[in-house]
Structure formats: structure tokens, C-alpha cells
Write a protein that holds these residues in place. Structure first.
Motif, PDB file in Angstrom:
ATOM      1  N   ASP A  14      -9.079  -4.914 -40.125  1.00  0.00           N
ATOM      2  CA  ASP A  14      -9.129  -5.036 -41.578  1.00  0.00           C
ATOM      3  C   ASP A  14      -7.858  -5.665 -42.151  1.00  0.00           C
ATOM      4  O   ASP A  14      -7.644  -5.625 -43.365  1.00  0.00           O
ATOM      5  N   ARG A  34       0.054   1.694 -32.387  1.00  0.00           N
ATOM      6  CA  ARG A  34      -1.203   1.050 -32.010  1.00  0.00           C
ATOM      7  C   ARG A  34      -1.223  -0.451 -32.216  1.00  0.00           C
ATOM      8  O   ARG A  34      -1.891  -1.173 -31.481  1.00  0.00           O
ATOM      9  N   PRO A 169      -8.175  -4.233 -32.145  1.00  0.00           N
ATOM     10  CA  PRO A 169      -9.496  -3.732 -32.542  1.00  0.00           C
ATOM     11  C   PRO A 169      -9.482  -2.305 -33.077  1.00  0.00           C
ATOM     12  O   PRO A 169     -10.103  -1.407 -32.513  1.00  0.00           O
ATOM     13  N   VAL A 171      -9.458  -0.102 -37.041  1.00  0.00           N
ATOM     14  CA  VAL A 171      -9.625  -0.206 -38.493  1.00  0.00           C
ATOM     15  C   VAL A 171      -8.613   0.753 -39.123  1.00  0.00           C
ATOM     16  O   VAL A 171      -8.750   1.970 -39.018  1.00  0.00           O
ATOM     17  N   LEU A 172      -7.560   0.204 -39.748  1.00  0.00           N
ATOM     18  CA  LEU A 172      -6.488   1.060 -40.273  1.00  0.00           C
ATOM     19  C   LEU A 172      -6.818   1.647 -41.646  1.00  0.00           C
ATOM     20  O   LEU A 172      -6.354   2.729 -41.985  1.00  0.00           O
ATOM     21  N   GLY A 173      -7.561   0.894 -42.453  1.00  0.00           N
ATOM     22  CA  GLY A 173      -7.988   1.446 -43.732  1.00  0.00           C
ATOM     23  C   GLY A 173      -6.970   1.359 -44.861  1.00  0.00           C
ATOM     24  O   GLY A 173      -7.335   1.314 -46.026  1.00  0.00           O
TER      25      GLY A 173
ATOM     26  N   ARG B 177     -16.128  -6.997 -48.963  1.00  0.00           N
ATOM     27  CA  ARG B 177     -15.513  -6.705 -47.671  1.00  0.00           C
ATOM     28  C   ARG B 177     -16.385  -5.786 -46.830  1.00  0.00           C
ATOM     29  O   ARG B 177     -17.022  -4.876 -47.351  1.00  0.00           O
ATOM     30  N   TRP B 179     -14.985  -3.929 -43.992  1.00  0.00           N
ATOM     31  CA  TRP B 179     -14.282  -2.818 -43.339  1.00  0.00           C
ATOM     32  C   TRP B 179     -13.824  -1.703 -44.272  1.00  0.00           C
ATOM     33  O   TRP B 179     -13.356  -0.656 -43.802  1.00  0.00           O
ATOM     34  N   ASP B 180     -13.927  -1.914 -45.573  1.00  0.00           N
ATOM     35  CA  ASP B 180     -13.398  -0.905 -46.512  1.00  0.00           C
ATOM     36  C   ASP B 180     -14.033   0.478 -46.296  1.00  0.00           C
ATOM     37  O   ASP B 180     -15.242   0.600 -46.149  1.00  0.00           O
ATOM     38  N   LEU B 182     -13.710   2.462 -43.816  1.00  0.00           N
ATOM     39  CA  LEU B 182     -14.123   2.732 -42.427  1.00  0.00           C
ATOM     40  C   LEU B 182     -12.938   3.026 -41.510  1.00  0.00           C
ATOM     41  O   LEU B 182     -13.000   2.791 -40.302  1.00  0.00           O
ATOM     42  N   GLU B 183     -11.855   3.561 -42.071  1.00  0.00           N
ATOM     43  CA  GLU B 183     -10.673   3.894 -41.263  1.00  0.00           C
ATOM     44  C   GLU B 183     -11.064   4.640 -39.983  1.00  0.00           C
ATOM     45  O   GLU B 183     -11.845   5.583 -40.029  1.00  0.00           O
ATOM     46  N   ALA B 184     -10.499   4.185 -38.861  1.00  0.00           N
ATOM     47  CA  ALA B 184     -10.684   4.813 -37.542  1.00  0.00           C
ATOM     48  C   ALA B 184     -12.107   4.676 -37.001  1.00  0.00           C
ATOM     49  O   ALA B 184     -12.487   5.377 -36.061  1.00  0.00           O
ATOM     50  N   LEU B 185     -12.890   3.745 -37.550  1.00  0.00           N
ATOM     51  CA  LEU B 185     -14.250   3.502 -37.056  1.00  0.00           C
ATOM     52  C   LEU B 185     -14.289   3.373 -35.535  1.00  0.00           C
ATOM     53  O   LEU B 185     -15.207   3.861 -34.875  1.00  0.00           O
ATOM     54  N   GLU B 186     -13.265   2.712 -34.969  1.00  0.00           N
ATOM     55  CA  GLU B 186     -13.268   2.414 -33.532  1.00  0.00           C
ATOM     56  C   GLU B 186     -13.303   3.671 -32.660  1.00  0.00           C
ATOM     57  O   GLU B 186     -13.687   3.595 -31.489  1.00  0.00           O
ATOM     58  N   VAL B 191     -15.178  -0.866 -27.959  1.00  0.00           N
ATOM     59  CA  VAL B 191     -15.085  -2.133 -28.685  1.00  0.00           C
ATOM     60  C   VAL B 191     -14.754  -3.250 -27.704  1.00  0.00           C
ATOM     61  O   VAL B 191     -13.879  -3.095 -26.857  1.00  0.00           O
ATOM     62  N   LEU B 203     -17.327  -9.551 -31.932  1.00  0.00           N
ATOM     63  CA  LEU B 203     -16.870  -8.183 -31.728  1.00  0.00           C
ATOM     64  C   LEU B 203     -18.097  -7.292 -31.566  1.00  0.00           C
ATOM     65  O   LEU B 203     -19.018  -7.374 -32.384  1.00  0.00           O
TER      66      LEU B 203
END
Ligand SMILES: NC(=O)c1ccc[n+]([C@@H]2O[C@H](COP(=O)([O-])OP(=O)(O)OC[C@H]3O[C@@H](n4cnc5c(N)ncnc54)[C@H](OP(=O)(O)O)[C@@H]3O)[C@@H](O)[C@H]2O)c1
Ligand SMILES: NC(=O)c1ccc[n+]([C@@H]2O[C@H](COP(=O)([O-])OP(=O)(O)OC[C@H]3O[C@@H](n4cnc5c(N)ncnc54)[C@H](OP(=O)(O)O)[C@@H]3O)[C@@H](O)[C@H]2O)c1
Lengths: 211, 211
Positions: A14, A34, A169, A171-173, B177, B179-180, B182-186, B191, B203
Motif C-alpha cells: 500500500d 519488515r 508483500p 499491507v501496512l495500513g 484504492r 488496500w485501504d 486491510l492492514e496485515a492482510l498478508e 503471498v 500478486l
């Protein structure tokens, strides 16, 4: 021709180049290590590291560079300006080995370190700072060291010839974004992408030759 | 087990899955065709197209899918709800060929099209909509068709088993957007990233097996 280069600038999917909040204990906030784990696993970082695509990109950091320009928030955690003894994160022998210009609204006298690094503190526009750094670089290239706010300012001003971004890879947010305000950046560059087996993707922006 | 899948969701480097403003003339706003040019160059799209990595990813769109769920803004441009004759962008034979559920706060009667696509309009939470679509899919997988707002809602609710995102090397600067929020989705996914010689990076997020 002396070029202006950015290397190893790591961002999340992101687009955040640092988490939050930045502090003495956590320079990258909630991002922790990370964003740079890929680099710490390379030979560039340690003698037992990998020698693949991540390493060859990481190795580009030093060669041909005669000066660096960095932002105030890369040089130290919030409040370093009030600590007369703060000399940066990197100990007595910082990894820059050239004149290094810290852009800040709280200038102080230069700091000569071991190994060729001297920190100079200045308040100047990106173009002015680049002129000063280029002079100090003696014909070699100038590295824009980040953080993201500063990298963005130099990119927006059209001053960067080579940009290497490493997309991790995750998503930090939240944090500080790299791409904001850079709509259509790609138009001035040849862009390449290559993914590494480690999961990161290296993006390079090479300024198009003037036509 | 019936899975929930997202395919060919194209975003810019700064994470926008559409530009702005969305309109009848420009469904992707100022992004134009740039987010999907990679796909239009494949065999999946046209008989003379490429058959490399972009094509094999694009081809995953159809097989095994028994129903799609899409957002109201994918189904039509702003204001389609006031046009009783609007039947979607795709002509008489839309490329879905299954029951297709349009999430909207302006429900209307179902629309039976050629080729197996029937549009159903419903107002429901992501989990409820998925239950309805899964039932209609008769044991096959359900595709979440986007746009980004809707894809994000399903991802945030933890409902997606497979996510395929195509990152296009352009900086859009504005739009909607992905990714908004979605923090820590991974953390819930394995991945992978693979760059194509065409410049895009694929991806994939594959949900980790429950342990
Ligand atoms: N992901 C990466 O690869 C990477 C690379 C480098 C750094 N980082 C991280 O990024 C973070 C820092 O980035 P950031 O975006 O917060 O800040 P930054 O770019 O390092 O610094 C911005 C600050 O520099 C000063 N400044 C900038 N332009 C100036 C000018 N023209 N004249 C005078 N002063 C100027 C201002 O500070 P004052 O007004 O306070 O003086 C401004 O707030 C840190 O967490 C660092 O660890 C990440
Ligand atoms: N990049 C790609 O690969 C890709 C893929 C698909 C689409 N797109 C583009 O993305 C854009 C559309 O995306 P978007 O994010 O703007 O919108 P969207 O996700 O298509 O639709 C969001 C809208 O759907 C309705 N909705 C969502 N959840 C609902 C619920 N639970 N119950 C009832 N209604 C619900 C609401 O509309 P109402 O309140 O008005 O009913 C909401 O505003 C278009 O430009 C499209 O072309 C891009």
C-alpha cells in the motif's frame, strides 16, 4: 554526467515507506524490520547472506556516489533537534562515507564522523540542496537517501534520474506514503519490475533520454 | 470445497483500481484503458494475443466459477439506477455466463441475459450475499468481481480464499484504492509475486490452510 539516484527504498504494497509512530525504540514504527528483512538476508548486509537478485540490487547503493541528501526524520527520531549530542542512528562510522546533507529547519554545525561521512545540516529547496551536494560530490552521483517525504519532494521536482523501489508483500495500513502527489510519474521514465523468489519486487525507474 | 476468488483485479503502483471520475464515456475515469492493457494483449482477450504469464493468469477467470458478486459501480456508471433500461456494460451476452449478483441499495427485478448470465440485484452484507451466491453456484466457486470498494469489503470480512491482483507500473494519483483498511492482510495468506516481461506484476494471495 553526475546523476541523482535513489536506492533500496522499501515500501509496503500500500505504498508506505515507514510505519508509525516513529520513535527512538522503533525507527520504522509498527513496520518494525519488515520493510528491510529482504536486505538483511543478502550478502550486502552480512557475509553469509544470499547473492541473488536482492543482493545485486542492494549492492548498487555505494558505487559512484559522492554525496547523500537525507531528510530530518531519517537522521533521527522526533525530537533529535533538541538533543545536542545526537549524531544519527549509525554509530561512529556511518555507512555513507561521503559528505551527507541533512535537510532540516533546525540547522546546526557540521559533524565529522569516522570513515568519510560528514553530516552537514541545511535548509534549502530540493534544487538548491542538490546543487550544494553535487558540488561536494566532485563529479560523482548524488544519492537521495529518503525518507519518503523527502524522496517525494525530489521526485515531484523532476530531479531524480534513477529510482529503485523495493515492494515488500505486506499491507501496512498507515505511515508515510511514497507515491502521493506523483501522478503520471512513469511518463518521464522507463520502468522495469522484477520479482525475487524472496517475495519482494524490485521496481526501477530510469529517466528517459531527452529527445 | 467451494472457494471465493478474485481474479485480474488491476491496480496502479499507488493502489488505485479505478481512476476518476467514473462516467458512461470513461468507466475507469482518467485511468482510461491503462489498467487493463496487459489483459487486452493476451490470447485470453483476442486470438492473436500473447500466451505467456499474463495470459495464463487471465485465463483463470472462468474455470470452476458458478456465480459472481459485483458492486453497483462496476455494473454501471453513476446514475444507472435511474435508467430502467440499463443492462450493464457488456451487451446482450455478458462474459459471466453464471448467476451474477449486483450489490446495490437500489434493487430491481432480475435480468436474464444471453449465454447464461442472469443479473440479480440485492442489498445484503458481504457474508449474506456470499451465502446466496454460493447456493446459486451449485457447489462451484464464487468470484468477487469488484470494484475495489466491494473487493475490500469482502477481504476485510475475511471471506476471500484466493486474490489475484495485477499491479500496473503507472502512478494514478487518484481514484478508488484497493488496500485501504486491510492492514496485515498478508498474515492470513501465502503471498507470491511474479513480474511479467510486459511490466506488470502478478500478486497472488492464497489463504493459509487452517492449522
Ligand atoms: N523505507 C525506506 O527504505 C526508508 C528509507 C529512508 C528512511 N526511511 C524511514 O522514513 C522515515 C522518515 O521519513 P519521513 O518521510 O517521515 O521524513 P524525511 O523525509 O526523512 O524528513 C522530512 C523532514 O525533513 C525536513 N525537510 C524536508 N525537506 C526540507 C527542506 N527542503 N528544507 C528543510 N528541511 C526539510 C523537515 O523536517 P524539520 O522541519 O523537522 O526540520 C521534514 O519534516 C523514518 O522512519 C526512516 O526510518 C525509510
Ligand atoms: N481494476 C479492476 O480490475 C476493476 C475491476 C472491477 C471494476 N473496476 C472499476 O471499479 C469501479 C467501481 O468500483 P467502486 O469501488 O467505485 O464501486 P463498487 O465496488 O463496484 O460498488 C460499490 C457500490 O456497490 C453498492 N454496494 C456495495 N456493497 C453493498 C452492500 N453490502 N449492499 C448494498 N449495496 C452495496 C453501493 O452502491 P449503491 O449504494 O449506489 O447501491 C456501493 O457504493 C468502476 O470504475 C469499475 O470499472 C475495476
Amino acid at each position: 554526467m553526475s546523476r541523482t539516484r535513489i536506492h533500496n527504498l522499501a515500501i509496503s504494497l500500500d505504498g508506505f515507506a515507514t510505519g508509525e509512530p516513529q520513535s527512538l525504540e522503533a525507527p520504522f514504527g509498527h513496520a518494525g524490520h519488515r520493510l528491510h528483512a529482504w536486505m538483511m538476508a543478502t550478502r550486502y548486509w552480512s557475509p553469509t547472506g544470499s547473492t541473488g537478485v536482492d543482493d545485486v540490487f542492494a549492492q548498487q547503493f555505494g558505487p559512484g556516489i559522492g554525496a547523500e541528501i537525507m531528510g530530518a526524520n531519517k537522521f533521527g527520531p522526533p525530537g533529535w533537534q533538541d538533543d545536542a549530542d545526537w549524531k544519527g542512528w549509525w554509530g561512529p562510522n556511518p555507512p555513507f562515507h561521503t559528505p551527507t546533507f541533512v535537510l532540516t529547519h533546525h540547522a546546526r554545525p557540521p559533524l565529522e564522523m569516522e570513515g568519510g561521512t560528514t553530516f552537514h545540516f541545511l535548509e534549502a529547496s530540493p534544487a538548491e540542496a542538490l546543487e550544494v551536494a553535487r558540488e561536494a560530490a566532485g563529479g560523482q552521483d548524488v544519492r537521495i537517501g529518503g525518507g519518503p517525504t523527502m524522496a517525494r519532494d525530489f521526485l515531484a521536482a523532476g530531479l531524480v534520474d534513477h529510482l529503485h523501489v523495493v515492494q515488500v508483500p505486506i499491507v501496512l495500513g498507515r505511515g508515510v506514503r511514497l507515491w502521493d502527489g506523483l501522478e503520471a510519474l512513469e511518463e518521464g521514465y522507463d520502468v522495469e519490475a522484477v520479482s525475487s523468489p524472496t517475495g519482494v519486487t524490485h521496481l526501477t525507474f530510469t529517466r528517459k533520454a531527452a529527445s
